[in-house]
Design a protein around this motif. Structure first.
Motif, PDB file in Angstrom:
ATOM      1  N   PHE A  55       2.670  -3.964  15.191  1.00 16.18           N
ATOM      2  CA  PHE A  55       1.784  -3.493  14.178  1.00 16.18           C
ATOM      3  C   PHE A  55       1.734  -1.983  14.023  1.00 16.18           C
ATOM      4  CE2 PHE A  55      -0.170  -7.519  15.276  1.00 16.18           C
ATOM      5  CZ  PHE A  55      -0.686  -8.229  13.829  1.00 16.18           C
ATOM      6  N   ALA A  56       1.726  -1.445  13.140  1.00 11.40           N
ATOM      7  CA  ALA A  56       1.882   0.041  12.987  1.00 11.40           C
ATOM      8  C   ALA A  56       0.768   0.609  12.128  1.00 11.40           C
ATOM      9  CB  ALA A  56       3.256   0.535  12.454  1.00 11.40           C
ATOM     10  N   PHE A  57       0.283   1.691  12.440  1.00 16.02           N
ATOM     11  CA  PHE A  57      -0.981   2.283  11.482  1.00 16.02           C
ATOM     12  C   PHE A  57      -0.814   3.636  11.451  1.00 16.02           C
ATOM     13  CE2 PHE A  57      -2.443  -1.069  14.571  1.00 16.02           C
ATOM     14  CZ  PHE A  57      -2.834  -2.157  13.725  1.00 16.02           C
ATOM     15  N   PHE A  58      -1.019   4.208  10.189  1.00 18.60           N
ATOM     16  CA  PHE A  58      -0.978   5.662   9.724  1.00 18.60           C
ATOM     17  C   PHE A  58      -2.382   6.281  10.051  1.00 18.60           C
ATOM     18  CE2 PHE A  58      -0.590   9.369   7.081  1.00 18.60           C
ATOM     19  CZ  PHE A  58       0.634  10.008   7.214  1.00 18.60           C
ATOM     20  N   LEU A  59      -2.338   7.317  10.799  1.00 15.53           N
ATOM     21  CA  LEU A  59      -3.732   8.083  11.106  1.00 15.53           C
ATOM     22  C   LEU A  59      -3.633   9.413  10.521  1.00 15.53           C
ATOM     23  CD1 LEU A  59      -4.678   6.615  14.390  1.00 15.53           C
ATOM     24  CD2 LEU A  59      -5.459   5.537  12.271  1.00 15.53           C
ATOM     25  N   VAL A  65       5.503   7.842  -7.318  1.00 18.50           N
ATOM     26  CA  VAL A  65       6.759   7.457  -7.498  1.00 18.50           C
ATOM     27  C   VAL A  65       7.142   6.802  -6.099  1.00 18.50           C
ATOM     28  CG1 VAL A  65       7.647   9.469  -8.722  1.00 18.50           C
ATOM     29  CG2 VAL A  65       7.357   9.763  -6.058  1.00 18.50           C
ATOM     30  N   LYS A  66       8.145   5.662  -6.450  1.00 18.46           N
ATOM     31  CA  LYS A  66       8.355   4.850  -5.207  1.00 18.46           C
ATOM     32  C   LYS A  66       8.984   5.647  -4.041  1.00 18.46           C
ATOM     33  CE  LYS A  66       9.626   0.742  -8.156  1.00 18.46           C
ATOM     34  NZ  LYS A  66      10.739  -0.179  -8.432  1.00 18.46           N
ATOM     35  N   ILE A  67       8.605   5.236  -2.796  1.00 21.18           N
ATOM     36  CA  ILE A  67       9.136   5.875  -1.814  1.00 21.18           C
ATOM     37  C   ILE A  67      10.523   6.139  -1.571  1.00 21.18           C
ATOM     38  CG2 ILE A  67       8.632   4.309  -0.047  1.00 21.18           C
ATOM     39  CD1 ILE A  67       7.450   6.461   1.858  1.00 21.18           C
ATOM     40  N   ASN A  68      11.106   5.114  -1.720  1.00 17.26           N
ATOM     41  CA  ASN A  68      12.650   4.776  -1.459  1.00 17.26           C
ATOM     42  C   ASN A  68      13.238   5.825  -2.744  1.00 17.26           C
ATOM     43  OD1 ASN A  68      12.657   3.328   0.745  1.00 17.26           O
ATOM     44  ND2 ASN A  68      12.560   1.325  -0.502  1.00 17.26           N
ATOM     45  N   LYS A  69      12.587   5.971  -3.778  1.00 12.75           N
ATOM     46  CA  LYS A  69      13.387   7.022  -4.737  1.00 12.75           C
ATOM     47  C   LYS A  69      13.153   8.175  -4.467  1.00 12.75           C
ATOM     48  CE  LYS A  69      13.615   7.487  -9.882  1.00 12.75           C
ATOM     49  NZ  LYS A  69      12.675   7.214 -10.839  1.00 12.75           N
ATOM     50  N   ARG A  70      11.830   8.647  -3.977  1.00  9.85           N
ATOM     51  CA  ARG A  70      11.647  10.110  -3.909  1.00  9.85           C
ATOM     52  C   ARG A  70      12.136  10.603  -2.424  1.00  9.85           C
ATOM     53  NH1 ARG A  70      12.168  13.161  -6.492  1.00  9.85           N
ATOM     54  NH2 ARG A  70      10.502  13.080  -7.994  1.00  9.85           N
ATOM     55  N   PHE A  71      12.145   9.781  -1.504  1.00  5.85           N
ATOM     56  CA  PHE A  71      12.597  10.181  -0.160  1.00  5.85           C
ATOM     57  C   PHE A  71      13.933  10.540   0.035  1.00  5.85           C
ATOM     58  CE2 PHE A  71      14.005   9.490   4.253  1.00  5.85           C
ATOM     59  CZ  PHE A  71      13.207  10.374   4.885  1.00  5.85           C
ATOM     60  N   THR A  72      14.146  11.783   0.404  1.00  2.43           N
ATOM     61  CA  THR A  72      15.522  12.789   0.654  1.00  2.43           C
ATOM     62  C   THR A  72      15.658  12.767   1.931  1.00  2.43           C
ATOM     63  OG1 THR A  72      15.473  13.597  -1.465  1.00  2.43           O
ATOM     64  CG2 THR A  72      17.153  14.443  -0.053  1.00  2.43           C
ATOM     65  N   LYS A  73      16.677  12.323   2.590  1.00  8.01           N
ATOM     66  CA  LYS A  73      16.871  12.522   3.979  1.00  8.01           C
ATOM     67  C   LYS A  73      17.070  13.818   4.357  1.00  8.01           C
ATOM     68  CE  LYS A  73      19.741   7.933   4.104  1.00  8.01           C
ATOM     69  NZ  LYS A  73      21.186   7.725   4.350  1.00  8.01           N
ATOM     70  N   LEU A  74      16.538  14.037   5.866  1.00  8.32           N
ATOM     71  CA  LEU A  74      16.126  15.232   6.380  1.00  8.32           C
ATOM     72  C   LEU A  74      17.004  15.410   7.629  1.00  8.32           C
ATOM     73  CD1 LEU A  74      12.423  15.341   6.256  1.00  8.32           C
ATOM     74  CD2 LEU A  74      13.817  16.546   4.492  1.00  8.32           C
ATOM     75  N   LEU A  75      17.314  16.402   8.230  1.00  7.75           N
ATOM     76  CA  LEU A  75      17.826  16.642   9.315  1.00  7.75           C
ATOM     77  C   LEU A  75      17.048  16.554  10.549  1.00  7.75           C
ATOM     78  CD1 LEU A  75      20.529  19.668   8.590  1.00  7.75           C
ATOM     79  CD2 LEU A  75      21.051  17.251   8.702  1.00  7.75           C
ATOM     80  N   GLY A  85       8.491  18.253   5.562  1.00  9.50           N
ATOM     81  CA  GLY A  85       8.738  16.971   5.196  1.00  9.50           C
ATOM     82  C   GLY A  85       8.392  16.091   6.330  1.00  9.50           C
ATOM     83  N   LYS A  86       7.353  16.662   7.202  1.00  8.86           N
ATOM     84  CA  LYS A  86       6.965  15.736   8.492  1.00  8.86           C
ATOM     85  C   LYS A  86       6.390  14.293   7.872  1.00  8.86           C
ATOM     86  CE  LYS A  86       5.146  19.160  10.370  1.00  8.86           C
ATOM     87  NZ  LYS A  86       5.341  20.193   9.423  1.00  8.86           N
ATOM     88  N   THR A  87       5.301  14.859   7.176  1.00  7.88           N
ATOM     89  CA  THR A  87       4.384  13.601   6.521  1.00  7.88           C
ATOM     90  C   THR A  87       5.133  12.468   5.922  1.00  7.88           C
ATOM     91  OG1 THR A  87       2.365  15.210   6.660  1.00  7.88           O
ATOM     92  CG2 THR A  87       2.604  13.022   5.237  1.00  7.88           C
ATOM     93  N   MET A  88       6.203  13.020   5.018  1.00  7.45           N
ATOM     94  CA  MET A  88       6.937  12.005   4.279  1.00  7.45           C
ATOM     95  C   MET A  88       7.694  11.328   5.184  1.00  7.45           C
ATOM     96  SD  MET A  88       7.790  10.911   1.188  1.00  7.45           S
ATOM     97  CE  MET A  88       7.155  11.863   0.002  1.00  7.45           C
ATOM     98  N   ALA A  89       8.240  11.925   6.021  1.00  7.26           N
ATOM     99  CA  ALA A  89       9.221  11.148   7.001  1.00  7.26           C
ATOM    100  C   ALA A  89       8.325  10.215   7.797  1.00  7.26           C
ATOM    101  CB  ALA A  89       9.837  12.119   7.965  1.00  7.26           C
ATOM    102  N   ALA A  90       7.010  10.403   8.227  1.00 11.88           N
ATOM    103  CA  ALA A  90       6.166   9.422   8.781  1.00 11.88           C
ATOM    104  C   ALA A  90       5.922   8.279   8.219  1.00 11.88           C
ATOM    105  CB  ALA A  90       4.937  10.365   9.371  1.00 11.88           C
ATOM    106  N   LYS A  91       5.665   8.718   6.792  1.00 15.51           N
ATOM    107  CA  LYS A  91       5.205   7.415   5.884  1.00 15.51           C
ATOM    108  C   LYS A  91       6.412   6.716   5.478  1.00 15.51           C
ATOM    109  CE  LYS A  91       1.341   9.697   3.499  1.00 15.51           C
ATOM    110  NZ  LYS A  91       0.839  10.342   2.285  1.00 15.51           N
ATOM    111  N   LYS A  92       7.798   7.190   5.565  1.00 15.09           N
ATOM    112  CA  LYS A  92       8.762   6.511   5.695  1.00 15.09           C
ATOM    113  C   LYS A  92       9.052   5.417   6.824  1.00 15.09           C
ATOM    114  CE  LYS A  92      12.645   5.591   2.960  1.00 15.09           C
ATOM    115  NZ  LYS A  92      13.390   4.564   3.854  1.00 15.09           N
ATOM    116  N   GLN A 142       0.873  -1.280  -0.029  1.00 16.19           N
ATOM    117  CA  GLN A 142       0.090   0.000  -0.088  1.00 16.19           C
ATOM    118  C   GLN A 142       0.764   1.200  -0.021  1.00 16.19           C
ATOM    119  OE1 GLN A 142      -3.626   0.421  -0.067  1.00 16.19           O
ATOM    120  NE2 GLN A 142      -3.396  -1.795  -0.687  1.00 16.19           N
ATOM    121  N   HIS A 143       2.118   1.147   0.664  1.00 18.57           N
ATOM    122  CA  HIS A 143       2.925   2.287   0.885  1.00 18.57           C
ATOM    123  C   HIS A 143       4.163   2.523   0.122  1.00 18.57           C
ATOM    124  CE1 HIS A 143       0.246   3.935   4.127  1.00 18.57           C
ATOM    125  NE2 HIS A 143       0.095   2.811   4.246  1.00 18.57           N
ATOM    126  N   ALA A 144       4.229   1.471  -0.899  1.00 13.77           N
ATOM    127  CA  ALA A 144       5.322   1.594  -1.599  1.00 13.77           C
ATOM    128  C   ALA A 144       5.740   2.573  -2.451  1.00 13.77           C
ATOM    129  CB  ALA A 144       5.416   0.435  -2.474  1.00 13.77           C
TER     130      ALA A 144
END
Length: 892
Positions: free
Chosen positions: A232-236, A141-151, A208-215, A129-131
């Motif tokens: 188990f982890a759930f995104f709300l 786009v794939k999350i691993n491809k789009r996600f750029t690391k944050l500080l 980038g808080k939401t993207m970090a949470a999804k990652k 679901q979250h790939a």
């Protein structure tokens, strides 16, 4: 053992077979039996969930089969139907259904799944679901491809910054890049060996808080995070749940995310300490208005509105042992404090310079184009700095890609977030065919109205009827700026729309005030006054909208609006906003009255708390003024704020840039007080040395170079440089209970030599070192220094005061000195008296209130008073002095 081979094997064929069995069983029921079945189905929810009665009441056998399949999934629906048939006393049909199911599908898969087996199935479901994630242009786009690391930097266990100031060697924890190790450390053990149950990721909009949470959710499912800690982890998404129609339960929200809703829910909830809930955008959850509504949920099966369910999780009245990862904007941390239970905070600081470059290369698929765009933005220092926010980075890249494709250059300099957003809107308009220009202008005006309605009413999702009312459904701006979403409704699936990013809704809402004529506003609540003069809670919610509004008031931006949107933008809004800023300064506490003492709080005593939401309000106002980038406007606005006081602020680099800009533009007579502020040192870039250089250094060969290093820039250098601007009207500066390292004193000393308007300086309990006071004294003695009134309260420095006293012989302008609460030894008083009688000393008033003096010291001071009748020396043990010179402000 050969029988299972005859069972339906593929997922699609098993689902189709289950639907057929279900419909056939229900069609065998009489009308009376069907009615009884519907009632029993309503009254006996499975795992806390049941199909809404509105869908069941008039449903026939075919409708019921469809509702059961959609709600529970094909095979779980068979279990629900057989159980309900038994309760409705139709046991023959229930038995027949069981037999036919065994023949066609084999044993119930849900009955055979244990928690450990289901955990693996659920992880696979989450990965699927979250790939991929949707970009703002709706491209997946794939999350691993789009996600750029944050500080990301972990902070203290409270959301409110601690006072007093920070030492250079004791700065906050170093920001780390958001890799798997950093994410794992969020729930790491503290100094006492305890793991936090609530972690808050906070930061500004678009960081980038939401993207970090999804990652984090994706990496957990991939087995990279929280080994042996989370099953188990759930995104709300909080905003969606708050606007969701009807009621819900936590159990239902969990099942919504499970494949086919066949989860062993009771067993999962029984081990709640192994559950992780990711609550995205929890700052949307306003504190309840009254005690009755304030009661959060305590039962995971309780049906309630989204606010109560989320409130139960946040306050730990619901599954208190579960882990929470909460994302929230950092605009008003005080609002969240009352909702959370012992949170561990981490600040999302966005992209490092290295990560910005990586983002550009991920965005532009062509290496040459990526490098060209990156070099161009890096040359624009201000624009490059703004790109630490990922969403701003995306806008800049989007605009650049369009202009590069058209063979154009980004010729406009963007200094603020507002100008970047406006540049994006302008690029969208310019890319449309000329014939569509007027139509798109009209549609954008309507879109702005929709955004404002939502912001003022705390809505982010809009129904199709909202778009139809404004004639936006099917329009080009709907395609460009709104994303379509389907939500489960009571009777049918509801289609909703929301802006591609919340910050875009806030930008368009601000834009609406300049594009609409006052006569078009439907109610006073829609006016700019309603936006600015709301209560504290509303003001926190509207922070970014207000900043955008100020940014759009820039004269050049207003001309851009007229060019891109047509018509004339009224100056009335600008004048209304200016008047509002000046009104805000009226009635606020100013400087302490003359002669008032400012004493240090006793050790261990708590400082008085300010009203929630008001703590850093002046700083937020300065951010708004900075966004205008119009010196004349800032100059006028600050006339209503004769004194700016910032208390208990942990200054970021951007905070200091904002403060410095406003100081540069401030009017004559302006006073600035920084009280208990954290002065975070500027971070130096670490350069890798070659092996030969490192070996050379270790052998002592670099000792001579070390002695020639340039002094490190202080975190306040930009502020002090602003004070030296010839247009700066800063008259008074007070630094109180702010730890001032020597580098700050060095830069302040340099500013004292050049500041054209500075006449008063206060240094109160700032933990100055001897070297720091010496370098400050050098600046005060400089011939061009214009400081006339100096107040120093440094009880710990005794011998170092000799530098300050020596300065009295040379200072060209100093006429008033307050050394109250300082400690003066007998020899130091003798040295002071000699300096006071020196021909170069121009001092007219000396205050020694609260200074303990010996009899001999009092005699020496009395002798000076007699010798210099024009010098007023104030001390309780001396003769009653005459009135001090008019205009002396002891509190500076």
């Amino acid at each position: 053992m050969d029988q299972p081979e005859a069972f339906c094997s593929s997922t699609e064929s098993r689902a189709a077979a289950a639907r057929d069995l279900l419909q056939a069983a229900l069609e065998d029921l009489s009308q009376e039996q069907l009615k009884r079945f519907r009632l029993k189905l309503r009254d006996a929810p499975l795992d806390g969930r049941s199909i809404p009665w509105g869908r069941l009441e008039r449903a026939d056998a075919v409708d019921l089969a469809m509702q059961l399949t959609q709600f529970y999934g094909p095979e779980p629906a068979l279990d629900v139907t057989r159980t309900t048939l038994k309760r409705a006393d139709v046991r023959d049909v229930a038995a027949r259904l069981k037999e036919q199911r065994l023949q066609r599908l084999g044993p119930s898969s849900s009955a055979l799944l244990s928690v450990s087996e289901y955990k693996k199935k659920y992880r696979e479901h989450v990965l699927q679901q979250h790939a991929k994630v949707k970009e703002r242009n709706s491209r997946s786009v794939k999350i691993n491809k789009r996600f750029t690391k944050l500080l990301i930097a972990r902070e203290s266990a409270t959301l409110v910054d601690e006072a007093p100031g920070l030492a250079e060697e004791q700065g906050p924890e170093r920001a780390r890049r958001s890799d798997t190790h950093t994410f794992n450390r969020l729930f790491g053990r503290d100094g006492d060996g305890q793991r936090p149950l609530t972690v808050v990721l906070q930061g500004p909009a678009g960081i980038g808080k939401t993207m970090a949470a999804k990652k984090i959710l994706y990496d957990w499912a991939a087995g990279k995070l929280y080994h042996d800690q989370v099953d188990f982890a759930f995104f709300l998404p909080c905003r969606e749940l708050l606007e969701r129609p009807g009621t819900c339960s936590l159990a239902g929200l969990i099942l919504d995310q499970c494949p086919h809703r066949s989860a062993p829910l009771q067993q999962m909830l029984a081990r709640s300490e192994r559950l992780l809930f990711i609550l995205d955008g929890a700052d949307e959850l306003l504190p309840p208005p009254g005690p009755s509504e304030a009661r959060p949920c305590t039962d995971p099966f309780e049906e309630a509105d989204g606010a109560r369910v989320l409130g139960g999780l946040l306050s730990k009245t619901l599954l208190p042992n579960a882990r929470l990862l909460v994302t929230a904007r950092a605009t008003a941390p005080g609002r969240m404090q009352g909702l959370l239970c012992s949170p561990q905070c981490a600040e999302v600081r966005g992209f490092s310079d290295k990560d910005k470059k990586k983002y550009f290369h991920k965005f532009f698929r062509d290496e040459w184009t990526a490098e060209r765009a990156y070099r161009f933005v890096k040359e624009n220092e201000t624009l490059f700095a703004l790109c630490f926010v990922p969403f701003v980075c995306w806008i800049v890249c989007t605009v650049l890609r369009q202009q590069i494709e058209l063979g154009q250059d980004l010729s406009r300099t963007s200094k603020t977030t507002t100008s970047v957003y406006l540049l994006f809107i302008a690029s969208v308009l310019s890319s449309a065919p000329a014939a569509d220009g007027p139509q798109m202008q009209g549609e954008l005006r309507k879109l702005c109205r929709l955004a404002r309605e939502g912001i003022l009413r705390h809505r982010a999702q809009f129904a199709e009827k909202d778009l139809e009312r404004l004639e936006l459904r099917g329009s080009k701006v709907q395609t460009l700026f709104l994303s379509k979403k389907e939500l489960p409704g009571v009777l049918e699936t509801e289609v909703t729309y929301q802006f591609m990013d919340q910050s875009f809704q806030e930008f368009f809402a601000a834009l609406s005030y300049l594009l609409e004529d006052e006569r078009d506003l439907t109610a006073p609540a829609d006016s700019v006054g309603a936006l600015l003069r709301g209560d504290t809670e509303r003001r926190c919610h509207l922070t970014l909208t207000t900043r955008f509004l100020f940014g759009l008031l820039n004269t050049e931006r207003m001309r851009d609006l007229e060019r891109h949107f047509g018509g004339v933008v009224s100056e009335r809004v600008k004048q209304d906003v200016l008047r509002w800023v000046q009104e805000q300064g009226q009635g606020r506490p100013g400087a302490a009255p003359e002669g008032a003492e400012e004493t240090e709080a006793p050790e261990g005593a708590e400082e008085p708390e300010e009203e929630e939401g008001e703590l850093n309000y002046p700083l937020e106002l300065l951010y708004c003024l900075y966004e205008t980038q119009e010196g004349a406007f800032v100059h006028q606005a600050l006339r209503g704020w004769p004194e700016l006081e910032l208390e208990r602020v942990r200054f970021s680099r951007m905070d200091l840039a904002v403060l410095s800009y406003c100081v540069r533009c401030c009017p004559a007579g302006q006073a600035l007080r920084l009280v208990s502020c954290g002065l975070v040192p500027a971070q130096e870039k670490k350069k890798r040395k070659s092996l030969i250089k490192r070996l050379h250094g270790s052998l002592g060969g670099s000792s001579s170079q070390a002695t020639m290093r340039k002094p490190q820039a202080s975190p306040l250098r930009s502020l002090f440089e602003a004070m030296t601007d010839q247009h700066c009207g800063l008259n008074s500066l007070t630094l109180c209970r702010c730890k001032l390292p020597d580098s700050v004193c060095q830069d302040l000393s340099g500013a004292l030599k050049e500041a054209p308007a500075l006449r008063e300086l206060g240094l109160l309990h700032n933990w100055l070192t001897e070297a720091g006071l010496r370098v400050l004294s050098e600046g005060l003695a400089w011939p061009q220094c214009r400081v006339q009134k100096l107040r120093v309260q440094q009880p710990c420095l005794q011998e170092a005061l000799q530098y300050l006293i020596s300065m009295l012989r040379q200072s060209p302008a100093l006429t008033t000195l307050d050394l109250s609460d300082c400690q003066l030894s007998g020899p130091m008083v003798t040295y002071l008296c000699a300096a006071l009688q020196h021909p170069g000393c121009r001092l007219q008033s000396l205050s020694l209130t609260s200074v303990e003096l010996s009899e001999q010291s009092l005699k020496e001071l009395q002798t000076v008073k007699t010798a210099k009748p024009g010098l007023v020396i104030t001390h309780p043990a001396l003769d009653s002095p005459p009135e001090p010179p008019t205009g002396f402000i002891s509190a500076l």
